[in-house]
Design a protein around this motif. Structure first.
Motif, PDB file in Angstrom:
ATOM      1  N   HIS A  80     -37.724  31.559 -56.793  1.00  0.00           N
ATOM      2  CA  HIS A  80     -37.292  31.867 -55.425  1.00  0.00           C
ATOM      3  C   HIS A  80     -38.523  32.207 -54.586  1.00  0.00           C
ATOM      4  CE1 HIS A  80     -35.639  34.278 -52.116  1.00  0.00           C
ATOM      5  NE2 HIS A  80     -34.501  33.641 -52.332  1.00  0.00           N
ATOM      6  N   ASP A 136     -39.332  34.372 -52.280  1.00  0.00           N
ATOM      7  CA  ASP A 136     -39.734  35.777 -52.222  1.00  0.00           C
ATOM      8  C   ASP A 136     -40.269  36.261 -53.561  1.00  0.00           C
ATOM      9  OD1 ASP A 136     -38.924  36.021 -49.533  1.00  0.00           O
ATOM     10  OD2 ASP A 136     -36.866  36.432 -50.128  1.00  0.00           O
ATOM     11  N   THR A 138     -45.213  29.443 -47.565  1.00  0.00           N
ATOM     12  CA  THR A 138     -44.364  28.448 -46.926  1.00  0.00           C
ATOM     13  C   THR A 138     -44.824  27.084 -47.453  1.00  0.00           C
ATOM     14  OG1 THR A 138     -43.469  27.661 -44.819  1.00  0.00           O
ATOM     15  CG2 THR A 138     -45.826  28.206 -44.877  1.00  0.00           C
ATOM     16  N   ASP A 146     -36.296  26.985 -58.044  1.00  0.00           N
ATOM     17  CA  ASP A 146     -35.575  27.927 -57.190  1.00  0.00           C
ATOM     18  C   ASP A 146     -34.114  28.040 -57.629  1.00  0.00           C
ATOM     19  OD1 ASP A 146     -34.912  29.654 -55.146  1.00  0.00           O
ATOM     20  OD2 ASP A 146     -35.325  28.245 -53.519  1.00  0.00           O
ATOM     21  N   GLY A 162     -38.066  25.210 -48.565  1.00  0.00           N
ATOM     22  CA  GLY A 162     -36.740  25.439 -47.983  1.00  0.00           C
ATOM     23  C   GLY A 162     -36.665  26.726 -47.191  1.00  0.00           C
ATOM     24  N   ASP A 163     -37.360  27.768 -47.661  1.00  0.00           N
ATOM     25  CA  ASP A 163     -37.401  29.081 -46.997  1.00  0.00           C
ATOM     26  C   ASP A 163     -38.767  29.697 -47.233  1.00  0.00           C
ATOM     27  OD1 ASP A 163     -34.550  29.760 -46.029  1.00  0.00           O
ATOM     28  OD2 ASP A 163     -34.195  29.166 -48.112  1.00  0.00           O
ATOM     29  N   THR A 164     -39.302  30.354 -46.233  1.00  0.00           N
ATOM     30  CA  THR A 164     -40.552  31.081 -46.440  1.00  0.00           C
ATOM     31  C   THR A 164     -40.319  32.235 -47.406  1.00  0.00           C
ATOM     32  OG1 THR A 164     -40.120  32.497 -44.519  1.00  0.00           O
ATOM     33  CG2 THR A 164     -41.449  30.537 -44.160  1.00  0.00           C
ATOM     34  N   GLY A 165     -41.374  32.642 -48.094  1.00  0.00           N
ATOM     35  CA  GLY A 165     -41.300  33.761 -49.020  1.00  0.00           C
ATOM     36  C   GLY A 165     -42.195  34.896 -48.581  1.00  0.00           C
TER      37      GLY A 165
END
Length: 390
Positions: free
Chosen positions: A14, A16, A46, A165, A239-242
């Motif tokens: 993931h 984060d 990212t 992820d 897909g999403d910044t961490g």
């Protein structure tokens, strides 16, 4: 009373959690050279990029780029198609030293007080209960087990189309404070683009859920939601910044118990939002293991630069024959609660943190973590009798 409670966990891939693991890998590398270092390492990631920031005051010589790349590689980000490739991504380093205003309140012999002071103000919580052998709430324990199992199957290539992820969420039905069944399981796992949802669903049920959740907790009414959007190809930092410290409830008790708000990863243990939470869990777990209470939540609160906690609270939620005032007296009599005392008694100035940065800091039966030790239980059983007789 019957009710339902849900907790979630996330995999090591993931976004984060990538950041948490890099932050704690940096901390471990610094502590391996300089156990008295001051570290607050923060990471942002990212698409195609990892940025390292924060404050580090130490004599250690650290190769930040290599740590970031090797951590991402260990997790499984080794393919440009994943949006982050350990060997080709950009790694930016903007770390600087700790503020001298903070340092003088923490360093022994400086500032208004001469002892080692707390690195920040705040309140920290620790919790333990009898829902599981690890003395953890069941929903978060099961959620961790699911995402850890996904990672094992991905790395062993048993399910070769899995990508790093993933998330899991478990809803448990309770009667009073007793878990009786699993009502719902939600799993979202990243995958290669050419695999069908039907195949993913079958494999996750057969190799993940049934291997992770005891069969007696599952029944014909248990609901399963596997990749409920229908597709999860784009994931990770693409897909999403961490960001470091954005999964604090995953790190602790899944929302079943309180959290003071401070994150753990990347921080040396003069930062009491980490060490205080570890000590509070250590205290809570030993109290429950001793049979003094069936569950207990401990709160410790600190002021920056001050060594002793400004308050100590124990909440047994009606599960103890002893008063909460007696349990607080027991805690003060038996545990070192200053930052220096916590670090000394739990051995926290050593490189043990990368392994905690995914799948939870508590209830880790797979790791030998000092705050999970219960060898103080017999001592507490004797001590509570002395406290009660005062």
């Amino acid at each position: 009373m019957t009710y339902f409670f849900s907790s979630e966990s996330v995999s090591e891939g993931h976004p984060d959690k990538i950041c948490d693991q890099i932050s704690d890998s940096i901390l471990d590398a610094v502590l391996a050279q300089d156990p008295s270092a001051r570290v607050a390492a923060e990471v942002f990631t990212t698409t195609g990029m990892i940025m390292i920031g924060g404050e580090i005051s130490s004599s250690a010589q650290i190769d930040f780029q290599n740590i970031a790349r090797s951590t991402a590689r260990d997790i499984g980000y080794t393919n440009p198609d994943f949006g982050l490739d350990a060997d080709s991504c950009a790694v930016l380093n903007v770390v600087h030293g700790q503020s001298p205003d903070i340092a003088q309140g923490v360093n022994e012999g400086e500032g208004l007080r001469k002892e080692l002071g707390a690195g920040d103000q705040g309140m920290m919580f620790g919790y333990a209960c009898r829902q599981t052998d690890a003395l953890m709430p069941l929903p978060i324990q099961l959620s961790h087990d699911l995402v850890r199992r996904l990672s094992e199957l991905r790395k062993s290539r048993t399910i070769p189309y899995l990508r790093p992820d993933a998330k899991a969420q478990v809803t448990v039905q309770y009667s009073g404070r007793t878990p009786i069944r699993v009502d719902a399981v939600v799993i979202s796992t990243q995958h290669d683009p050419d695999v069908s949802l039907e195949k993913i669903s079958q494999d996750v049920q057969n190799y993940v859920i049934r291997e992770s959740i005891p069969s007696e907790l599952l029944d014909e009414k248990t609901r399963y939601y596997i990749n409920p959007t229908g597709r999860f190809v784009i994931g990770g930092p693409h897909g999403d910044t961490g960001l470091t410290g954005r999964k604090i409830i995953v790190d602790t008790y899944g929302g079943w118990a309180s959290h003071g708000g401070g994150a753990f990863s990347g921080k040396d243990c003069t930062k009491v939002d980490r060490s205080g939470a570890y000590m509070a869990r250590y205290i809570a777990k030993n109290i429950v293991a001793a049979g003094i209470a069936d569950e207990v939540e401990i709160q410790l609160a600190y002021a920056i630069g001050v060594s002793t906690p400004i308050s100590v609270l124990a909440n047994t939620r009606g599960t103890s024959d002893y008063s909460e005032e007696q349990i607080v007296a027991l805690i003060r009599d038996n545990f070192e609660l200053t930052p220096a005392g916590i670090i000394r008694s739990l051995g926290l100035n050593r490189p043990i943190y990368r392994q905690t940065a995914a799948y939870g800091h508590f209830g880790r039966t797979d790791l030998a973590l000092p705050w999970e030790d219960v060898t103080r239980a017999e001592e507490l059983r004797r001590s509570i009798q002395l406290v009660a007789s005062r």
